[in-house]
Design a protein around this motif. Structure first.
Motif, mmCIF file in Angstrom:
data_model
loop_
_atom_site.group_PDB
_atom_site.id
_atom_site.type_symbol
_atom_site.label_atom_id
_atom_site.label_comp_id
_atom_site.label_asym_id
_atom_site.label_seq_id
_atom_site.Cartn_x
_atom_site.Cartn_y
_atom_site.Cartn_z
ATOM 1 N N ASN A 1 -20.222 31.512 44.717
ATOM 2 C CA ASN A 1 -21.346 31.845 43.840
ATOM 3 C C ASN A 1 -21.039 31.513 42.385
ATOM 4 O OD1 ASN A 1 -22.754 32.750 46.067
ATOM 5 N ND2 ASN A 1 -22.153 34.886 45.794
ATOM 6 N N ALA A 2 -19.779 31.668 41.988
ATOM 7 C CA ALA A 2 -19.392 31.271 40.626
ATOM 8 C C ALA A 2 -19.614 29.770 40.436
ATOM 9 C CB ALA A 2 -17.937 31.637 40.361
ATOM 10 N N TYR A 3 -19.324 28.985 41.472
ATOM 11 C CA TYR A 3 -19.548 27.548 41.392
ATOM 12 C C TYR A 3 -21.031 27.242 41.207
ATOM 13 C CZ TYR A 3 -14.956 25.514 42.265
ATOM 14 O OH TYR A 3 -13.673 25.073 42.130
ATOM 15 N N LEU A 4 -21.881 27.931 41.940
ATOM 16 C CA LEU A 4 -23.319 27.711 41.772
ATOM 17 C C LEU A 4 -23.757 28.031 40.345
ATOM 18 C CD1 LEU A 4 -24.735 29.155 45.122
ATOM 19 C CD2 LEU A 4 -24.520 26.753 44.473
ATOM 20 N N ARG A 5 -23.211 29.098 39.780
ATOM 21 C CA ARG A 5 -23.565 29.453 38.396
ATOM 22 C C ARG A 5 -23.025 28.419 37.406
ATOM 23 N NH1 ARG A 5 -22.444 34.677 40.492
ATOM 24 N NH2 ARG A 5 -20.309 34.567 39.733
ATOM 25 N N ILE A 6 -21.814 27.938 37.647
ATOM 26 C CA ILE A 6 -21.226 26.926 36.757
ATOM 27 C C ILE A 6 -22.100 25.686 36.708
ATOM 28 C CG2 ILE A 6 -19.325 25.268 36.570
ATOM 29 C CD1 ILE A 6 -17.490 27.582 37.608
ATOM 30 N N PHE A 7 -22.475 25.175 37.863
ATOM 31 C CA PHE A 7 -23.263 23.948 37.888
ATOM 32 C C PHE A 7 -24.648 24.169 37.292
ATOM 33 C CE2 PHE A 7 -20.376 23.205 41.668
ATOM 34 C CZ PHE A 7 -19.491 22.434 40.943
ATOM 35 N N ALA A 8 -25.245 25.327 37.578
ATOM 36 C CA ALA A 8 -26.550 25.625 36.996
ATOM 37 C C ALA A 8 -26.453 25.710 35.477
ATOM 38 C CB ALA A 8 -27.098 26.924 37.576
ATOM 39 N N ARG A 9 -25.408 26.359 34.973
ATOM 40 C CA ARG A 9 -25.244 26.481 33.518
ATOM 41 C C ARG A 9 -24.996 25.126 32.868
ATOM 42 N NH1 ARG A 9 -21.245 31.233 31.733
ATOM 43 N NH2 ARG A 9 -21.825 30.293 29.723
ATOM 44 N N CYS A 10 -24.398 24.197 33.611
ATOM 45 C CA CYS A 10 -24.178 22.841 33.098
ATOM 46 C C CYS A 10 -25.407 21.956 33.283
ATOM 47 C CB CYS A 10 -22.971 22.200 33.770
ATOM 48 S SG CYS A 10 -21.386 22.950 33.304
ATOM 49 N N GLY A 11 -26.460 22.507 33.885
ATOM 50 C CA GLY A 11 -27.709 21.778 33.992
ATOM 51 C C GLY A 11 -27.822 20.830 35.156
ATOM 52 N N VAL A 12 -26.907 20.904 36.129
ATOM 53 C CA VAL A 12 -26.969 19.986 37.269
ATOM 54 C C VAL A 12 -27.358 20.753 38.534
ATOM 55 C CG1 VAL A 12 -25.333 18.346 36.315
ATOM 56 C CG2 VAL A 12 -24.491 20.211 37.707
ATOM 57 N N THR A 13 -28.042 20.063 39.416
ATOM 58 C CA THR A 13 -28.524 20.658 40.657
ATOM 59 C C THR A 13 -27.498 20.422 41.747
ATOM 60 O OG1 THR A 13 -30.792 20.186 39.984
ATOM 61 C CG2 THR A 13 -30.415 20.724 42.305
ATOM 62 N N ALA A 14 -26.761 21.438 42.106
ATOM 63 C CA ALA A 14 -25.686 21.327 43.091
ATOM 64 C C ALA A 14 -26.164 21.808 44.457
ATOM 65 C CB ALA A 14 -24.472 22.130 42.653
#
Length: 583
Positions: free
Chosen positions: A179-192
């Protein structure tokens, strides 16, 4: 920051070596500079983006009890020999010697060194669990570096390593990192897109990749049209449609001369049947053992699935010399008529018992007709070694169709288990509450910083240039003056001093034409542009452009801060709707 004093030297010509959007635009925007193939300098703008990504990584990992460390790039080779990876990894691993002839490797990943630290300090159940992470340089001698920052030989990576008393504790922690990874990518603006993945050289019991769907990606993954099943091609499974022969007594196997005919396409034309009526046999060298892999003609063999079944570290196509030793011939291979114990045969689950096929005759210019699995050859090892095809039915729901897509791997998480801590590796144990020695259980989690930067550009760009997500943009606002009048410069200076107390601002104070300034602002991709012009000053208003939407707004000087706050809030990433894993 004043543009005239900053290090920005934009290019208007597309560099010859650049093909992907991120490579082209990061070079043109003066974010990166190539030192050698796959080796890049991060110039000031690129450095700012990378540092913002690193800060997001730190914030999210610290929030799940991560503790930052710094590990050396130069690793003693004996640690890598202990885990056997020194021998198993090919030329991607850089091996060197110092002046005393001691062997070292340049770390492409840091499992060995962190496990050695764990062995020294994690002695008791009271020391567990713990998660250590770093953001450090990695060295990988890529055979084909390409696409700018997407595949390089030197790069920053965030790698984290968690240590647990048992598998249950690892399973309980894993959703937190996922879940931290999902938040990281979302905060960086990319759709993971999280997908099931093959652990590869990392090993372990399970893993996930986080993919950005992109035409520039080298990875392939599948998604189901009806359920949430997603997996990379090395892991994906699909339902294999069965072939049904007419009922009755099957005819005997028959030798057929096929001079000069080897390929499936040639055989289809010769026998006047479709590809699913053939057996495709490919010879591999698996850690020195000759293996024949057999799959139905309408499927392709997955080398990764085959290697995993064989537990092979290295899997290569078998050379002609190895086939000649067994009196086999490329182009005419078959599992039929082999002497027991001479060659290992692995048959894909697509091959039906009771169905007739055409197969190689194990003789030059000969094929076999009416080959029956179970009668003419046996398949003690029948497993899934085939690649999923576009349009196959999903095994998870049994209804949806699988679609193959291209993507960029943003990050990877692994449940390593005891791969590195086992007695035959680095032998890391702890004393439990009863004083018994237990193996330490590991997890491993990686994200490439430069690749994430490039991926953001792959997702967010247009013909004019980059469109940075607000959270990782080198600057949040660019002030652009149009015209060379004193009142314009004075108003811009005052605005610059005011805004820099609250935002990161690049002030384009250059003595350039309006066309050059506006073109550069779009190329650099700064999220908000504020234009100060003589016409606007006469009308008592400023022009504000939102780079992502292209929307142009007008406001007074007094209204500007509130408008910028609103735009900033609108550009912040949304966390709702992410496919979080239950914790």
């Amino acid at each position: 920051m004043r543009y005239s004093r900053y290090f920005v030297h934009t290019l208007y010509e597309v560099p010859k070596e650049a093909e992907t959007p991120s490579h082209i635009l990061l070079l043109r925007g003066c974010f990166i500079y190539p030192a050698a193939a796959g080796v890049y300098s991060l110039l000031p703008l690129g450095h700012r983006v990378a540092e913002k990504i690193k800060n997001i990584l730190r914030a999210e990992l610290n929030a799940i009890d991560g503790i930052e460390v710094t590990l050396p790039v130069l690793n003693p080779a004996e640690l890598w020999k202990a885990t056997k990876r020194y021998y198993h990894i090919g030329q991607e691993l850089w091996r060197i010697r110092d002046r005393r002839d001691r062997e070292f490797v340049l770390a492409m990943t840091h499992e060995e060194i962190i496990t050695d630290i764990a062995k020294k300090f994690l002695r008791s159940y009271r020391d567990l669990p713990v998660m250590l992470y770093q953001i450090q340089t990695k060295i990988r001698d890529e055979a084909r570096p390409r696409a700018g920052l997407l595949r390089v030989r030197e790069f920053f990576m965030k790698d984290g390593y968690s240590f647990h008393p048992d598998f249950e504790d690892l399973d309980a922690y894993y959703p937190r990192i996922y879940n931290a990874y999902l938040r990281i990518f979302a905060r960086c603006g990319v759709t993971a897109v999280p997908i099931e993945a093959d652990p590869g050289i990392m090993g372990g019991t399970g893993s996930h990749e986080f993919m950005l769907e992109s035409p520039s990606g080298e990875d392939r993954f599948v998604v189901c049209s009806q359920c949430d099943y997603r997996a990379n091609m090395e892991k994906a499974t699909g339902l294999k449609p069965r072939r049904q022969d007419p009922p009755g007594t099957p005819p005997p196997m028959e030798k057929v001369p096929t001079p000069g005919i080897k390929t499936i396409a040639q055989l289809m034309d010769f026998f006047k049947i479709s590809e699913e009526h053939f057996l495709k046999t490919v010879a591999y060298d698996a850690d020195g053992e000759l293996v024949l892999a057999v799959v139905r003609g309408d499927f392709n063999i997955s080398p990764t699935k085959l290697a995993n079944h064989l537990k092979a570290v290295r899997l290569d196509l078998a050379p002609e010399e190895a086939l000649a030793e067994k009196r086999l011939h490329g182009g005419f291979l078959s599992p039929v008529g082999l002497e027991p114990g001479t060659v290992r045969v692995v048959v894909d689950s697509s091959v039906d018992d009771g169905t007739l096929y055409v197969a190689g005759g194990n003789q030059v210019d000969v094929h076999l007709k009416n080959v029956l699995c179970g009668r003419d050859f046996h398949a003690p090892e029948k497993v899934d070694i085939a690649e999923v095809r576009d349009g196959d039915t999903c095994t998870a729901c049994g209804r949806g169709k699988l679609t193959i897509r291209k993507g960029i791997e943003l990050g990877h998480t692994f449940k390593l288990g005891t791969k590195y801590t086992a007695p035959d590796a680095m032998d890391v144990t702890y004393l439990d509450a009863d004083g018994e020695n237990r193996p330490v259980i590991m997890g491993c989690y990686g994200i490439g910083v430069e690749r994430l930067m490039a991926s953001a550009v792959e997702q967010w760009h247009d013909e004019a240039g980059i469109i940075w997500p607000l959270t990782i943009a080198p600057f949040q606002i660019v002030i652009t003056t149009l015209g060379k009048k004193t009142d314009v410069d004075q108003a811009a200076e005052e605005l610059y001093r005011e805004l820099t107390s609250r935002w990161e601002v690049l002030y384009d104070d250059r003595d350039e034409s309006p066309g050059v300034k506006l073109k550069d602002a779009d190329l650099l991709g700064i999220p908000i542009r504020v234009v100060v012009s003589q016409r606007g000053l006469k009308q008592g208003r400023l022009e504000v452009k939102v780079r992502r939407s292209g929307e142009v707004l007008f406001c007074s000087r007094e209204e500007l801060p509130a408008l910028l706050e609103k735009i900033q809030a609108d550009l912040m990433p949304e966390m709702d709707g992410l496919p979080f894993m239950p914790e």
